[in-house]
Design a protein around this motif. Structure first.
Motif, PDB file in Angstrom:
ATOM      1  N   LYS A   1       6.978   0.052  -5.023  1.00  0.00           N
ATOM      2  CA  LYS A   1       5.801  -0.331  -5.823  1.00  0.00           C
ATOM      3  C   LYS A   1       5.204   0.906  -6.497  1.00  0.00           C
ATOM      4  O   LYS A   1       5.508   2.040  -6.124  1.00  0.00           O
ATOM      5  CB  LYS A   1       4.760  -1.005  -4.939  1.00  0.00           C
TER       6      LYS A   1
ATOM      7  N   ALA B   1      -1.232   1.549  -5.228  1.00  0.00           N
ATOM      8  CA  ALA B   1      -1.766   1.400  -3.870  1.00  0.00           C
ATOM      9  C   ALA B   1      -3.287   1.320  -3.998  1.00  0.00           C
ATOM     10  O   ALA B   1      -3.874   1.970  -4.873  1.00  0.00           O
ATOM     11  CB  ALA B   1      -1.366   2.586  -3.010  1.00  0.00           C
ATOM     12  N   CYS B   2      -3.910   0.507  -3.158  1.00  0.00           N
ATOM     13  CA  CYS B   2      -5.371   0.341  -3.219  1.00  0.00           C
ATOM     14  C   CYS B   2      -6.053   1.293  -2.246  1.00  0.00           C
ATOM     15  O   CYS B   2      -5.594   1.468  -1.108  1.00  0.00           O
ATOM     16  CB  CYS B   2      -5.758  -1.082  -2.827  1.00  0.00           C
TER      17      CYS B   2
ATOM     18  N   PRO C   1      -3.023  -7.702  -5.458  1.00  0.00           N
ATOM     19  CA  PRO C   1      -1.938  -8.208  -4.590  1.00  0.00           C
ATOM     20  C   PRO C   1      -0.606  -7.505  -4.810  1.00  0.00           C
ATOM     21  O   PRO C   1       0.283  -7.574  -3.960  1.00  0.00           O
ATOM     22  CB  PRO C   1      -1.836  -9.696  -4.968  1.00  0.00           C
ATOM     23  N   ASP C   2      -0.464  -6.793  -5.945  1.00  0.00           N
ATOM     24  CA  ASP C   2       0.793  -6.071  -6.203  1.00  0.00           C
ATOM     25  C   ASP C   2       0.807  -4.662  -5.616  1.00  0.00           C
ATOM     26  O   ASP C   2       1.794  -3.942  -5.759  1.00  0.00           O
ATOM     27  CB  ASP C   2       1.042  -5.954  -7.717  1.00  0.00           C
TER      28      ASP C   2
ATOM     29  N   TYR D   1      -0.218  -1.100  -0.413  1.00  0.00           N
ATOM     30  CA  TYR D   1      -1.033  -1.098   0.808  1.00  0.00           C
ATOM     31  C   TYR D   1      -2.500  -0.906   0.440  1.00  0.00           C
ATOM     32  O   TYR D   1      -2.816  -0.556  -0.712  1.00  0.00           O
ATOM     33  CB  TYR D   1      -0.581   0.023   1.773  1.00  0.00           C
TER      34      TYR D   1
ATOM     35  N   SER E   1      -7.455  -7.018   4.617  1.00  0.00           N
ATOM     36  CA  SER E   1      -6.721  -6.362   3.526  1.00  0.00           C
ATOM     37  C   SER E   1      -6.026  -7.372   2.615  1.00  0.00           C
ATOM     38  O   SER E   1      -5.122  -7.002   1.862  1.00  0.00           O
ATOM     39  CB  SER E   1      -5.692  -5.394   4.122  1.00  0.00           C
TER      40      SER E   1
ATOM     41  N   LEU F   1      -2.214  -7.259   2.349  1.00  0.00           N
ATOM     42  CA  LEU F   1      -1.518  -5.970   2.173  1.00  0.00           C
ATOM     43  C   LEU F   1      -1.457  -5.234   3.514  1.00  0.00           C
ATOM     44  O   LEU F   1      -2.360  -5.388   4.340  1.00  0.00           O
ATOM     45  CB  LEU F   1      -2.274  -5.078   1.178  1.00  0.00           C
TER      46      LEU F   1
END
Ligand SMILES: Cc1ncc(COP(=O)(O)O)c(C=O)c1O
Length: 360
Positions: free
Chosen positions: A91, A94-95, A140-141, A144, A164, A167
């Protein structure tokens, strides 16, 4: 020489019983005729120490069997980079939740590997709150969601585990790990430098769910690759053996204290009485929203900032040291981790009362 009450944020006070035991075992560890720090990390004696420390950590935190426990080097700062290197898994996003200066450092390092998405931030409030959960925007993509359980500098602590939204949840628990019971199964990964609640500086614990291991970015250095470290019992290279041993002693001490429920009860008592002292006085203040105040790091200010140096000098004379706030925020900070005895907090409270009577 009398020992002082050391309120340092890290490296921090260690339990006196641990230091005494280390002293007693220093020259001749269990009749081997040598110190543990002089032994091969691959010899059976040290391997037994390493295995015992993992078993004790698993017991204390009730770590489920499908999690790996790693003992690494490079500090929590190393993990700011190792987390994206290992967990992006193809990916690009990241959040991150930004609740203070340590969150910002984690975000800064993640930028080397991906585009961190700020799911929520309390920067506008001066990091005195935890952003309301209803306002978090979790992509959502993203690979983590990362947050900092306790902001050591600002004195803000999550009192529960955030949702989360599916995630993997990643947490920097450097300054509050082992201070309360924890549901490890809610996390994808937890990391923490040892030098506050687990031991001296030099070792970093990573607890990671097995399914997240094994997809490191190409080019990840071997020592930061969780799979390679897990496959090698965290001994891909020479680990800091003496620090690891001391960490093991701290875990044994924690078990003797009654484990995490008992230490939490003590931590609550210590924090509550210190905050109560600050709140009851017009002379001292703490800026953090009460429901997210840290039990570990208690920042406070004086009504008359001109007296800060006098406060620190008189505190030192009273045997209370390292009360300076972090250089980026000033004021004072009392770090009251597991190893700070309740008497240390009582002594600080008494000193604060006397100082106010004298100078207030
Ligand atoms: C919450 C938090 N994260 C990360 C760090 C950085 O840890 P290290 O110095 O082990 O890299 C610290 C250090 O104080 C911290 O308090």
């Amino acid at each position: 020489m009398a020992r002082v009450y050391n309120f340092s944020a890290g490296p921090s006070a260690l339990p006196e019983a641990v230091l005494q035991r280390a002293r007693d075992e220093l020259l001749d560890w269990r009749s081997t005729g040598m110190s543990i720090m002089e032994m091969s990390h691959r010899g059976k004696d040290f391997v037994a120490v390493a295995e015992k420390s993992e078993a004790d950590l698993r017991e204390l935190l009730a770590i489920p069997a499908n999690y790996k426990v790693l003992f690494l080097q490079g500090g929590a700062t190393g993990q700011f980079a190792a987390v994206p290197m290992n967990l992006l898994r193809g990916k690009t996003k990241a959040c991150y939740v930004n609740t203070g200066l340590w969150s910002e450092k984690a975000i800064g390092e993640a930028k080397l590997f991906c585009s961190p998405d700020i799911a929520a931030s309390s920067k506008e409030s001066g990091f005195t709150i935890i952003p309301s959960r209803s306002d978090w925007r979790i992509d959502p993509d993203a690979a983590y969601l990362h947050y900092t359980a306790n902001e050591t500098i600002g004195g803000v602590e999550f009192q529960d585990i955030p949702d989360s939204a599916g995630l993997p949840l990643v947490c920097d628990m450097s300054s509050n790990i082992l201070s309360r019971p924890l549901d490890v199964g809610r996390f994808g990964l937890i990391y923490a430098g040892a030098q506050k609640n687990m031991g001296p500086a030099g070792i970093t614990v990573v607890i990671v769910r097995e399914d997240l291991v094994g997809q490191a970015l190409p080019g990840t250095p071997s020592i930061f690759d969780y799979k390679k470290q897990a496959d090698n019992g965290s001994m891909l290279n020479t680990p800091p053996t003496y620090v690891w041993y001391l960490l093991g002693l701290v875990l044994e001490w924690l078990k003797e204290q009654g484990g995490l429920a008992a230490i939490e009860a003590r931590n609550i008592r210590k924090a509550e009485k210190l905050y109560a002292t600050i709140d009851a006085s017009r002379y001292y203040s703490n800026p953090i929203e009460p429901d997210c105040r840290s039990r570990m790091n208690v920042p406070f200010r004086l009504a008359n900032a001109d007296l800060e140096k006098v406060f620190l000098a008189e505190a030192r004379t009273a045997g209370l040291v390292n009360l300076e706030g972090h250089r980026s925020v000033g004021g004072f900070r009392a770090s009251i981790y597991n190893a700070m005895p309740e008497e240390g907090v009582d002594a600080l409270i008494e000193f604060m009362g006397e100082f106010e009577r004298k100078h207030g």
